[in-house]
Design an enzyme around this catalytic site. Structure first.
Site, PDB file in Angstrom:
ATOM      1  N   PHE A   1      12.600  -3.689   1.960  1.00  0.00           N
ATOM      2  CA  PHE A   1      11.247  -3.825   2.478  1.00  0.00           C
ATOM      3  C   PHE A   1      10.446  -2.549   2.207  1.00  0.00           C
ATOM      4  CE2 PHE A   1       8.199  -3.346   6.059  1.00  0.00           C
ATOM      5  CZ  PHE A   1       7.353  -4.385   5.701  1.00  0.00           C
ATOM      6  N   GLN A   2       9.286  -2.732   1.629  1.00  0.00           N
ATOM      7  CA  GLN A   2       8.381  -1.629   1.275  1.00  0.00           C
ATOM      8  C   GLN A   2       9.032  -0.608   0.327  1.00  0.00           C
ATOM      9  OE1 GLN A   2       6.448  -0.184   4.929  1.00  0.00           O
ATOM     10  NE2 GLN A   2       4.817  -1.678   4.567  1.00  0.00           N
TER      11      GLN A   2
ATOM     12  N   LYS B   1      14.165   7.991   3.714  1.00  0.00           N
ATOM     13  CA  LYS B   1      14.144   8.059   5.177  1.00  0.00           C
ATOM     14  C   LYS B   1      15.390   8.747   5.719  1.00  0.00           C
ATOM     15  CE  LYS B   1      12.671   5.213   9.047  1.00  0.00           C
ATOM     16  NZ  LYS B   1      12.417   3.854   9.535  1.00  0.00           N
TER      17      LYS B   1
ATOM     18  N   GLU C   1      -4.983   4.677   2.331  1.00  0.00           N
ATOM     19  CA  GLU C   1      -4.316   5.837   1.710  1.00  0.00           C
ATOM     20  C   GLU C   1      -5.114   6.420   0.544  1.00  0.00           C
ATOM     21  OE1 GLU C   1      -2.819   3.005   2.508  1.00  0.00           O
ATOM     22  OE2 GLU C   1      -1.031   3.441   3.699  1.00  0.00           O
TER      23      GLU C   1
ATOM     24  N   MET D   1     -25.341   1.886 -13.194  1.00  0.00           N
ATOM     25  CA  MET D   1     -25.019   2.394 -14.523  1.00  0.00           C
ATOM     26  C   MET D   1     -24.559   1.261 -15.446  1.00  0.00           C
ATOM     27  SD  MET D   1     -25.179   5.040 -16.335  1.00  0.00           S
ATOM     28  CE  MET D   1     -24.985   6.690 -15.638  1.00  0.00           C
TER      29      MET D   1
END
Lengths: 563, 172
Positions: free
Chosen positions: A114-115, A164, A52, A478
């Protein structure tokens, strides 16, 4: 009227906003939207990224090359949290982006389902605006607000979290109205005529003026007005890393980059000018160095759309708040046509010193290991200055931005404010999709490349003809440079044992080549550029080269070091 | 720069999450919020936060600009103590027995111009509205008699000059 689901309403909103591509990754809480995406494949191209974070950087690259709002979409929980780095990057670099995340059903909110994660809470400090939709009836109004907020005024990222059940619920009388104003939000503050007159007075009587411009010129589509202003006033002009490409590299009044690894002339003369005209830039600490010794002798005018930036880091004499396209238009007829030849000459003289001590040695190198600069030289020699450069973060970024030739605006896409390693590969993919006709060249270090290396899969799957140049010094260069200069060469965890990038590229069916000898460099770059499709060129460069000039952190701009 | 007490008045839309958005601006700059109250304002559906901080002038100006920048914030003002009329309310819960056994308590209440809100068989509650020094003074005086509970509200205030929030709303 036909009833439609919340998920379908979301898709219809996106289409009405003119969205043609989304970057995303499916998952449980966003599945109803993906089901609708399946039905609307002709209207909306969904690019399946491999992580993502890649979706956000691709959306950023898309936004920066196309000038449109980039859209990223992900599921709840880890899908949403993986967006956060890209959102923070877009916030600090003012990139218009809308992120849509799925969320557990509204009746589960707060139950540690969940999630489930509080992405609205998590993203609040790094978004211009965010909102959680729990009812399908809210979708139309909120999405139109999201796009309006993301692109208006000083652009930025907006996150919309949609439960949802709101995606499943059916709504009647779906209607999409574009948002045109929000009573609590003033995207473009209006300015006073007297401010314009005050600015003109200061500009016309200045003897040693210096313009420092930033990305605001590009975001405000003000390149023509800016160029007219520079040319009429005859004022030497220097750029921040995000501002470059607003006027061409070879313009006679373009005197180079300011800041930590900027050019010698504009940095030193920042502390000698009598008027500093800052246009669409925000005095980042990487630009100013030590504030106590930054342009103290100069009066400062700040052209800026965001009032919160005025006097934030540097106290200014005069703020011209407003849309820079409008304010420059008002200034232009009033400024005297002048030239500042002897003053401009000073920049040239100082930059000549830098050329002799730094640039000539690395750009025109003839012996020893390859330098990063000569790779950019080869790209310059084989392109017309019209390609888009996408860079990651570190030494290669500074070298590429310093040396690349730009003839066209919106040609430099990099992670400036946040310094996000792993930005370049997905951003290059997004940039190519945002402006498919232009050549997109991603220059990436071996460290940053491995942070989002999986997006090679997305590049392969979408057949995006991105040219990838890995400048491999087998170091986190760097950080190693700082360890050498400020930590007595204690190279703590900066040396990398790398995989075979060419083999990895082959695994993704992307043409690739490794080059380590000077004699092979130019032909390899040519081969990369002439290849029809994506191409990865790994260039093995000198391991312990340093980027100079350099203003050590906390030092004054005029204490810039050439070695 | 010298730190002093500033009252920041924030007029906002009434939306979930705005408190978080406002408070993170202080958090990001490591500024401690001394007190915070929020209520509906004089305009229907518009909320008003009153946040008290002890910072320098330069800091308060920057913070106010950052708050003003938030989409659902309508307008932000900041004032010094001299520019506002401000009060806090404190409640003191004391054992009933001491009200009758310690005569001094009744004098304290009278002298402090505090009110008795309620008297129950086992406790009674005193209310005092005023400046911090006044509610603190009463606290010190009651403490020896055994305070069962003590609570003080955040500061509420109105400004001496008008803030003209309605004009801003109409103008937009």
């Amino acid at each position: 009227m036909k009833k439609i689901s919340g998920a379908e309403a979301i898709i219809r909103c996106l289409i009405s906003e003119g969205v043609d591509v989304l970057f995303g990754y499916p998952g449980g809480a966003i599945m109803p939207v993906y089901d609708e995406l399946y039905k609307f494949q002709k209207e909306l191209n969904h690019v399946l990224v491999r992580h993502e974070q890649g979706a956000t950087h691709a959306a950023q690259g898309y936004a920066r090359s196309s000038g449109k709002v980039g859209v990223a979409i992900a599921t709840s929980g880890p899908g949403a949290t993986n967006l956060v780095t890209g959102i923070a990057d877009a916030q600090i670099d003012s990139t218009p982006m809308v992120c849509i995340t799925g969320q557990v059903a509204s009746y589960l909110l707060g139950s540690d389902a969940f999630q489930e994660t509080d992405i609205v809470g998590i993203s609040t400090p790094v978004t211009k605006w965010n909102y959680q939709i729990t009812k399908a009836s809210e979708i139309s109004e909120i999405i139109s607000k999201a796009f309006y907020i993301a692109k208006s005024g000083r652009p930025g990222p907006v996150l919309i979290d949609i439960t949802k059940d709101a995606q499943f619920d059916m709504i009647e009388d779906f209607e999409y109205k574009k948002c045109i104003n929000i009573r609590s939000y003033t995207p473009t503050p209006t300015f006073d005529k007297s401010v314009i007159q005050d600015a003109v007075k200061l500009i016309n009587k200045s003897k040693k003026p210096l313009i420092v411009w930033g990305q605001g010129v590009i975001l405000g589509n003000a390149e023509p007005e800016f160029k007219d202003f520079v040319e009429k006033s005859g004022i030497p002009s220097a750029w921040t890393i995000l501002g470059v490409s607003a006027i061409s590299t070879n313009h006679e009044l373009n005197v180079g980059m300011v800041g930590m690894h900027g050019n010698y002339g504009p940095n030193i003369l920042t502390n000698q000018c009598d008027l500093l005209i800052a246009i669409g830039m925000r005095f980042d600490d990487r630009v100013t160095g030590d504030l106590k010794s930054y342009a103290k002798q100069a009066k400062i005018i700040h052209f800026e759309i965001d009032p919160a930036e005025v006097d934030k880091n540097v106290k200014v004499e005069l703020a011209v708040i407003g849309d820079v396209k409008e304010t420059l238009k008002k200034i232009l007829p009033l400024v005297k046509k002048r030239n500042h030849d002897s003053w401009v000459c000073k920049f040239r003289e100082l930059n000549k010193i830098e050329f002799d001590k730094v640039i000539d040695k690395e750009y025109n190198k003839e012996h020893g290991g390859l330098s990063m600069a000569e790779v950019i030289k080869s790209i310059n020699e084989n392109t017309d200055g019209n390609s888009i450069l996408v860079t990651d973060v570190g030494q290669h970024q500074m070298v590429a931005c310093r040396y690349m030739n730009f003839n066209k605006s919106k040609s430099n896409i990099t992670s400036g404010g946040l310094g996000t390693m792993g930005f370049a590969l997905p951003a290059a993919l997004g940039a190519k999709i945002g402006d498919p006709k232009r050549e997109v060249i991603a220059v990436i270090g071996d460290g940053g490349f491995q942070m989002t290396i999986q997006e090679l899969g997305t590049i392969f799957q979408t057949s995006s003809a991105v040219k990838i140049v890995i400048l491999n010094n087998e170091f986190l260069g760097m950080v190693r440079q700082w360890q050498q200069l400020f930590f007595d060469k204690r190279y703590a965890s900066t040396e990398m044992t790398n995989p075979d990038f060419v083999t990895i590229s082959k695994g993704y069916f992307i043409e690739s080549k490794r080059v380590s000898k000077r004699k092979d460099l130019n032909s390899s770059v040519k081969q990369m550029l002439s290849h029809d499709g994506p191409f990865l060129l790994e260039v093995c460069v000198e391991k312990e080269d340093n980027v100079f000039p350099m203003i050590p952190s906390g030092s004054s701009v005029s204490d810039i070091r050439l070695e | 720069m010298k730190k002093m007490t500033y009252t920041i008045s924030i007029y906002t839309e009434n939306n979930v999450g705005l408190l978080n958005r406002v408070s993170q601006i202080f958090l990001k700059r490591h500024i401690n919020i001394a007190s915070i109250t929020s209520s509906e304002s004089e305009i229907p559906d518009i909320f008003r936060f009153i946040i008290i901080v002890n910072v320098s002038k330069e800091q308060v100006v920057k913070v106010v600009k950052q708050i003003e920048k938030q989409i659902e914030v309508i307008s932000v003002f900041f004032h010094t103590d001299k520019q506002t009329i401000f009060l806090e309310t404190a409640l003191y819960k004391v054992k009933s027995s001491s009200l009758f056994e310690e005569k001094q308590i009744q004098n304290i209440i009278k002298e402090s111009r505090a009110n008795i809100v309620t008297v129950k068989s086992d406790f009674f509650v005193i209310e005092k509205t005023g400046w911090r020094s006044e509610t603190e003074d009463l606290y010190k005086k009651l403490k020896p008699y055994g305070l069962l509970q003590f609570v003080r509200s955040g500061r509420i205030s109105v400004t001496k000059k008008s803030m003209e929030i309605s004009k801003i709303l109409n103008g937009k």
